[in-house]
Structures are given as structure tokens and as C-alpha cells.
Motif scaffolding. Structure first.
Motif, PDB file in Angstrom:
ATOM      1  N   PHE A 136       0.837  -1.207   0.000  1.00 36.33           N
ATOM      2  CA  PHE A 136       0.000   0.000   0.000  1.00 36.33           C
ATOM      3  C   PHE A 136       0.871   1.255   0.000  1.00 36.33           C
ATOM      4  O   PHE A 136       0.647   2.192  -0.785  1.00 36.33           O
ATOM      5  N   VAL A 137       1.880   1.287   0.874  1.00 40.18           N
ATOM      6  CA  VAL A 137       2.792   2.434   0.944  1.00 40.18           C
ATOM      7  C   VAL A 137       3.533   2.603  -0.379  1.00 40.18           C
ATOM      8  O   VAL A 137       3.657   3.730  -0.897  1.00 40.18           O
ATOM      9  N   ASN A 138       4.027   1.502  -0.943  1.00 38.29           N
ATOM     10  CA  ASN A 138       4.748   1.574  -2.216  1.00 38.29           C
ATOM     11  C   ASN A 138       3.859   2.087  -3.342  1.00 38.29           C
ATOM     12  O   ASN A 138       4.286   2.900  -4.179  1.00 38.29           O
ATOM     13  N   ASN A 139       2.614   1.604  -3.386  1.00 36.28           N
ATOM     14  CA  ASN A 139       1.704   2.035  -4.447  1.00 36.28           C
ATOM     15  C   ASN A 139       1.378   3.527  -4.338  1.00 36.28           C
ATOM     16  O   ASN A 139       1.270   4.219  -5.362  1.00 36.28           O
ATOM     17  N   ILE A 140       1.215   4.019  -3.108  1.00 29.34           N
ATOM     18  CA  ILE A 140       0.966   5.449  -2.936  1.00 29.34           C
ATOM     19  C   ILE A 140       2.155   6.262  -3.427  1.00 29.34           C
ATOM     20  O   ILE A 140       2.007   7.271  -4.123  1.00 29.34           O
ATOM     21  N   ASN A 177      -3.603   3.867  -7.268  1.00 28.36           N
ATOM     22  CA  ASN A 177      -4.748   3.665  -6.378  1.00 28.36           C
ATOM     23  C   ASN A 177      -4.617   2.327  -5.659  1.00 28.36           C
ATOM     24  O   ASN A 177      -4.213   1.327  -6.254  1.00 28.36           O
ATOM     25  N   ASP A 178      -5.005   2.313  -4.388  1.00 34.46           N
ATOM     26  CA  ASP A 178      -4.906   1.072  -3.622  1.00 34.46           C
ATOM     27  C   ASP A 178      -5.722   1.201  -2.342  1.00 34.46           C
ATOM     28  O   ASP A 178      -6.186   2.302  -1.987  1.00 34.46           O
ATOM     29  N   GLU A 179      -5.896   0.073  -1.672  1.00 32.01           N
ATOM     30  CA  GLU A 179      -6.587   0.067  -0.387  1.00 32.01           C
ATOM     31  C   GLU A 179      -6.028  -1.049   0.481  1.00 32.01           C
ATOM     32  O   GLU A 179      -5.480  -2.032  -0.023  1.00 32.01           O
ATOM     33  N   VAL A 180      -6.139  -0.878   1.789  1.00 31.45           N
ATOM     34  CA  VAL A 180      -5.663  -1.885   2.723  1.00 31.45           C
ATOM     35  C   VAL A 180      -6.548  -1.850   3.963  1.00 31.45           C
ATOM     36  O   VAL A 180      -7.086  -0.795   4.324  1.00 31.45           O
ATOM     37  N   ARG A 181      -6.715  -3.005   4.571  1.00 32.40           N
ATOM     38  CA  ARG A 181      -7.493  -3.101   5.811  1.00 32.40           C
ATOM     39  C   ARG A 181      -6.582  -3.624   6.914  1.00 32.40           C
ATOM     40  O   ARG A 181      -5.941  -4.665   6.760  1.00 32.40           O
ATOM     41  N   ILE A 182      -6.534  -2.914   8.038  1.00 34.81           N
ATOM     42  CA  ILE A 182      -5.748  -3.322   9.200  1.00 34.81           C
ATOM     43  C   ILE A 182      -6.713  -3.670  10.329  1.00 34.81           C
ATOM     44  O   ILE A 182      -7.625  -2.891  10.644  1.00 34.81           O
ATOM     45  N   TRP A 184      -9.569  -0.831  10.562  1.00 36.55           N
ATOM     46  CA  TRP A 184      -9.063   0.427  10.020  1.00 36.55           C
ATOM     47  C   TRP A 184      -8.852   0.261   8.520  1.00 36.55           C
ATOM     48  O   TRP A 184      -7.960  -0.456   8.079  1.00 36.55           O
ATOM     49  N   ASP A 185      -9.691   0.930   7.730  1.00 33.82           N
ATOM     50  CA  ASP A 185      -9.596   0.885   6.273  1.00 33.82           C
ATOM     51  C   ASP A 185      -8.919   2.152   5.756  1.00 33.82           C
ATOM     52  O   ASP A 185      -9.298   3.266   6.130  1.00 33.82           O
ATOM     53  N   LEU A 186      -7.932   1.961   4.886  1.00 30.08           N
ATOM     54  CA  LEU A 186      -7.258   3.071   4.222  1.00 30.08           C
ATOM     55  C   LEU A 186      -7.423   2.899   2.721  1.00 30.08           C
ATOM     56  O   LEU A 186      -7.145   1.832   2.178  1.00 30.08           O
ATOM     57  N   THR A 187      -7.871   3.959   2.054  1.00 29.87           N
ATOM     58  CA  THR A 187      -8.095   3.917   0.612  1.00 29.87           C
ATOM     59  C   THR A 187      -7.427   5.127  -0.038  1.00 29.87           C
ATOM     60  O   THR A 187      -7.674   6.271   0.379  1.00 29.87           O
ATOM     61  N   TYR A 188      -6.598   4.857  -1.035  1.00 27.10           N
ATOM     62  CA  TYR A 188      -5.923   5.939  -1.766  1.00 27.10           C
ATOM     63  C   TYR A 188      -6.556   6.066  -3.148  1.00 27.10           C
ATOM     64  O   TYR A 188      -6.629   5.088  -3.909  1.00 27.10           O
ATOM     65  N   ASP A 189      -7.006   7.279  -3.484  1.00 29.96           N
ATOM     66  CA  ASP A 189      -7.702   7.509  -4.755  1.00 29.96           C
ATOM     67  C   ASP A 189      -6.850   8.262  -5.764  1.00 29.96           C
ATOM     68  O   ASP A 189      -7.374   8.781  -6.764  1.00 29.96           O
ATOM     69  N   GLY A 190      -5.546   8.344  -5.516  1.00 35.54           N
ATOM     70  CA  GLY A 190      -4.667   9.080  -6.414  1.00 35.54           C
ATOM     71  C   GLY A 190      -4.401  10.490  -5.951  1.00 35.54           C
ATOM     72  O   GLY A 190      -3.476  11.148  -6.446  1.00 35.54           O
ATOM     73  N   THR A 191      -5.208  10.975  -5.003  1.00 36.82           N
ATOM     74  CA  THR A 191      -5.054  12.339  -4.491  1.00 36.82           C
ATOM     75  C   THR A 191      -4.828  12.364  -2.988  1.00 36.82           C
ATOM     76  O   THR A 191      -3.909  13.000  -2.486  1.00 36.82           O
ATOM     77  N   SER A 192      -5.673  11.652  -2.264  1.00 35.34           N
ATOM     78  CA  SER A 192      -5.588  11.642  -0.803  1.00 35.34           C
ATOM     79  C   SER A 192      -5.911  10.249  -0.272  1.00 35.34           C
ATOM     80  O   SER A 192      -6.400   9.382  -1.005  1.00 35.34           O
ATOM     81  N   ILE A 193      -5.632  10.056   1.011  1.00 34.06           N
ATOM     82  CA  ILE A 193      -5.927   8.791   1.676  1.00 34.06           C
ATOM     83  C   ILE A 193      -7.192   8.971   2.506  1.00 34.06           C
ATOM     84  O   ILE A 193      -7.254   9.861   3.370  1.00 34.06           O
ATOM     85  N   GLN A 194      -8.186   8.155   2.243  1.00 31.38           N
ATOM     86  CA  GLN A 194      -9.407   8.184   3.035  1.00 31.38           C
ATOM     87  C   GLN A 194      -9.297   7.153   4.156  1.00 31.38           C
ATOM     88  O   GLN A 194      -9.052   5.968   3.905  1.00 31.38           O
ATOM     89  N   SER A 195      -9.472   7.618   5.384  1.00 30.03           N
ATOM     90  CA  SER A 195      -9.343   6.762   6.563  1.00 30.03           C
ATOM     91  C   SER A 195     -10.718   6.471   7.145  1.00 30.03           C
ATOM     92  O   SER A 195     -11.527   7.392   7.345  1.00 30.03           O
ATOM     93  N   ARG A 196     -10.983   5.197   7.409  1.00 29.72           N
ATOM     94  CA  ARG A 196     -12.244   4.778   8.050  1.00 29.72           C
ATOM     95  C   ARG A 196     -11.899   3.896   9.244  1.00 29.72           C
ATOM     96  O   ARG A 196     -11.395   2.790   9.086  1.00 29.72           O
ATOM     97  N   TYR A 197     -12.170   4.393  10.437  1.00 27.26           N
ATOM     98  CA  TYR A 197     -11.795   3.720  11.691  1.00 27.26           C
ATOM     99  C   TYR A 197     -13.065   3.229  12.383  1.00 27.26           C
ATOM    100  O   TYR A 197     -13.885   4.017  12.851  1.00 27.26           O
ATOM    101  N   ASP A 198     -13.239   1.901  12.426  1.00 29.72           N
ATOM    102  CA  ASP A 198     -14.502   1.280  12.842  1.00 29.72           C
ATOM    103  C   ASP A 198     -14.318   0.553  14.170  1.00 29.72           C
ATOM    104  O   ASP A 198     -13.611  -0.446  14.255  1.00 29.72           O
ATOM    105  N   THR A 199     -14.979   1.047  15.221  1.00 29.02           N
ATOM    106  CA  THR A 199     -14.919   0.395  16.538  1.00 29.02           C
ATOM    107  C   THR A 199     -16.247  -0.241  16.921  1.00 29.02           C
ATOM    108  O   THR A 199     -16.480  -0.552  18.089  1.00 29.02           O
ATOM    109  N   THR A 200     -17.130  -0.457  15.941  1.00 26.90           N
ATOM    110  CA  THR A 200     -18.458  -0.981  16.252  1.00 26.90           C
ATOM    111  C   THR A 200     -18.442  -2.446  16.672  1.00 26.90           C
ATOM    112  O   THR A 200     -19.439  -2.945  17.203  1.00 26.90           O
TER     113      THR A 200
END
Length: 274
Positions: free
Chosen positions: A52-56, A61-66, A78-94
Motif C-alpha cells: 500500500f505504501v509503495n503504491n501510494i 490507487n490502492d486500499e488496505v485493511r488493518i 481500520w480501512d485506508l483507501t488511496y484515490d490518487g489524491t488523498s488517503i481516506q481513513s475509516r476507523y470502525d470500533t463498532t
């Protein structure tokens, strides 16, 4: 009529609450094949976040789930998605029964990886602030006990036994060279421990002792860590997922052994197995 209106109001209110604080459809989460898993220091699939880091860095574009597991065994996703411009972070504690039970989303500028003698750290940079995504530690000085006994090669004639300070090199002509007061330095021990941690050595491994070639190399590894013990046996022919993991770890350990000054002072091999 008033009773019907009251019931409708309650239903609408509850519906609005569930949208603000979503509840997972299941109380458990089944990890997926490519999830990066951090289970109290046991790391699985770390190569996915490296990719994921290398692709950014390459603008891809790439995504990874931790998945971080709590002490109680609940997953924090914790989902991280890169769209070519920024990294979208989604942190789920549900899924965390003792957590906030929320999903937090925000946009980040970049992710960095730093690798040191005792840890690897991945950090997100979001609006000038840093967030710890994943830290992998392999500092043997922080362990109450760390010893291992590794036998390897054809007929497992090579040995490294840190508990008894013993090193044995197979000269492949019927002879062996032995050191009875062998020790690694702290940096070398940390490199070996790192190889074990990145292989998730605390997890159960499904390994094979069979091999359809002759001669073949086999391996036996016993690890004593704090109050626990782990034992593994496998061969070079094991190409299962766990076998490939263990062979990669073995290669990293052998690299440290063969770069050791005491090992390099031993006689060279004098024969070749046919």
C-alpha cells in the motif's frame, strides 16, 4: 390515533439513532485473506501495508485493511483507501464491545514507514497531525526471556542453540565444526526476533515434514519467549502458505548467522551433498 402517532415517533427516533451510531450486522468479524492483522504483537500479512505504501509513492490507487484486536479479542477495523489524491481513513470500533462503537472518517495527506533496530512504525499524516496506524516491535531487551534452538540443513546437522551457547556447522564431508561459547550481539538477536515476529511465530502453523527430493533440507526451531515455548518442524519442500512464511523467516535467520563474525571464522564446507 394518538397512540399510533406516538409509536411512529419512537420508530423514527430509533431509526435516526441507528444511522448516527451504526451497529454491525454481526457481533463477530471473520478476517479476510489480505487483512493485515495485529493480534497483540502477532503480525499477519504485513506485506499488504508495505505494498500500500509503495503504491501510494508510485501514485497508484490502492486500499488496505488493518485489524487490531483488543485484549478482549474484539476487532477494530481500520480501512485506508488511496484515490490518487488523498488517503481516506475509516476507523470502525463498532465490533469492540468496550469501545466507543463509532465509525470515524477523515482525509489524510500521506502515510510513512520508518524502520529501526527495534521497531517498524507506520504513521498517517492528517491535517498536520500524526496517527499511529501500526507499530511492530522486536526489542529482545524488553522480553523477560528470549532463547532459541535452530537445527537446519540436510539431516539438520547445523545448529544454533542460544540457551547453551552452542554453534555447529556441517562441513558436508562427515565432519562438523563446533563452538561451545557462541553468542549473538544484541543487534543480531533483534534481527532474528524481527524475522520471527514478522512470520507471526505465535500463531499456529500447518507445516509438512515430507519432501519428494533427495537430499533435502529440513528445519527444526524451538523458541522460548518469556514463559512460553513454540516448536516448529518443516522442510524446504513445504510450499504451503505457512511453509513459505517459515522458509522466508529461515532465510532471514540464516543471513544473520552467516554474517556473524564467529561463524565466518569457521572452516569452509569441504563437500557437497549429492
Amino acid at each position: 390515533m394518538k397512540k399510533f402517532q406516538f409509536i411512529l415517533f419512537v420508530l423514527l427516533f430509533l431509526s435516526g439513532c441507528s444511522n448516527l451510531n451504526p451497529v454491525p450486522s454481526s457481533t463477530t468479524y471473520e478476517p479476510q485473506q489480505k487483512d493485515v492483522i495485529n493480534n497483540h504483537g502477532g503480525i499477519e500479512n504485513i506485506e499488504q501495508i508495505d505494498q500500500f505504501v509503495n503504491n501510494i509513492n508510485n501514485g497508484e490507487n490502492d486500499e488496505v485493511r488493518i485489524i487490531h484486536y483488543t485484549i478482549e479479542g474484539d476487532p477494530i477495523i481500520w480501512d485506508l483507501t488511496y484515490d490518487g489524491t488523498s488517503i481516506q481513513s475509516r476507523y470502525d470500533t463498532t465490533y469492540d464491545k468496550f469501545g466507543s462503537g463509532k465509525v470515524e472518517k477523515h482525509s489524510c495527506e500521506r502515510i510513512t514507514k520508518s524502520e529501526m533496530d527495534t521497531e517498524i512504525a507506520y504513521k498517517l499524516e492528517c491535517n498536520g497531525q500524526q496517527e499511529d496506524v501500526l507499530t511492530v516491535q522486536y526489542d529482545t531487551e524488553k522480553q523477560d526471556k528470549f532463547e532459541f534452538h535452530f537445527k537446519y540443513g540436510v539431516d539438520k546437522k547445523n545448529e544454533v542453540d542460544t540457551a547453551n551457547q552452542r554453534l555447529v556447522k556441517d562441513l558436508q564431508n562427515g565432519e562438523v565444526s563446533t563452538v561451545s561459547d557462541f553468542q549473538f550481539n544484541r543487534k543480531e538477536l533483534n534481527q532474528i526476533y524481527k524475522a520471527m515476529v514478522l512470520t507471526n511465530y505465535l500463531d499456529q502453523k500447518d507445516l509438512s515434514n515430507s519432501c519428494n527430493k533427495k537430499p533435502y533440507e529440513s528445519y527444526e526451531l524451538t523458541i522460548w519467549i518469556n514463559g512460553g515455548e513454540r516448536h516448529f518442524e518443516w522442510t524446504e519442500c513445504d510450499i504451503s502458505k505457512h511453509g513459505l512464511q517459515m522458509n522466508k523467516m529461515k532465510n532471514n535467520i540464516l543471513h544473520v548467522i552467516r554474517d556473524n563474525e564467529t561463524y565466518k571464522s569457521l572452516p569452509p564446507t569441504k563437500g557437497v551433498y549429492q
